[in-house]
Design an enzyme around this catalytic site. Sequence first.
Site, PDB file in Angstrom:
ATOM      1  N   SER A 113     -33.883 -15.186  98.449  1.00  0.00           N
ATOM      2  CA  SER A 113     -33.306 -14.036  97.751  1.00  0.00           C
ATOM      3  C   SER A 113     -34.038 -13.797  96.445  1.00  0.00           C
ATOM      4  CB  SER A 113     -31.819 -14.289  97.461  1.00  0.00           C
ATOM      5  OG  SER A 113     -31.303 -13.367  96.533  1.00  0.00           O
ATOM      6  N   TYR A 167     -24.950 -19.872  94.742  1.00  0.00           N
ATOM      7  CA  TYR A 167     -25.758 -19.141  95.727  1.00  0.00           C
ATOM      8  C   TYR A 167     -27.221 -19.087  95.299  1.00  0.00           C
ATOM      9  CZ  TYR A 167     -27.517 -14.989  98.239  1.00  0.00           C
ATOM     10  OH  TYR A 167     -28.257 -14.100  98.987  1.00  0.00           O
TER      11      TYR A 167
END
Length: 287
Positions: free
Chosen positions: A179, A192
């Site tokens: 990401s 995350y």
Amino acid sequence: MQHGQKKRKVRPAQTVKKKQGKEKQMQPQPVFEKERDALRLRNKVAIITGGDSGIGKAVAIAFAKEGADIVIAYHEDNEDARATAARIESIGQQCLLIAGDISKPAHCKKIIQQTVNRFGKLDIVVNNAGIQFPQKELSAITPDQLKKTFETNIFAMFYLVQAAEPYLQEGASIINTTSVTAYRGSSHLLDYSATKGAIVSYTRSLSAYFAKHKIRVNGVAPGPVWTPLIPATFPPKHVSSFGSDTPLGRAGEPVEVAGCYVFLASEEASYLTGQILHPNGGEIVNA
């Protein structure tokens, strides 16, 4: 070349100083073109975790359009999984659905075994499934949340590749979804983002591990993409403006990311390993 790797002779020692036709004198000749199959993934078998929806669904459909048979490993959304499988089959490719928790090593072994039993081989592994739990305060991240995020987002990648390793042959490809948050961080997605940073390092290290076997390992680091994860985890106000702060002024669609995976899985990316592609709407990151 990996740092410290011993150099070996791969072509004749030579010097070419002619003013004309220097390229013509090279031995061997550089390769400037290859014949390309109209279907870049013809006869390949690909496992895609989280392939029932979002980016994983777009990748599954894109792979099928390039000639691959698909295994979708998903958690529990049978309706989305069946819809994706139906689309893949309408394209003319086979699709195997396997439901379960990829954070469990035994389930990852089951995914690989069922794939090999059904198709007889495995060519591509896409580690895509992930979860997130936004929190405004660091203190709100419980031990259970932290454990669950790491088990799903990064531990599962270890388990699945460990199970797949005996079946991966030269030319196989592993693609991991990381990401943009791995590079710029996120104040409300601390755990995350930490897993996504781990995935970048995992990808680079795994590429070095598999290089001697001619198995490539790369990653994709999407920016904001309009997937079910967004309205399921963010507050409505955030959802309404999601992605509007990118240079392109909007969130991406899953199909706009899928091409990165097709490229990395195909022969066109034969000289790429240990790399991360950044479909993120124009944000410049320290890659």
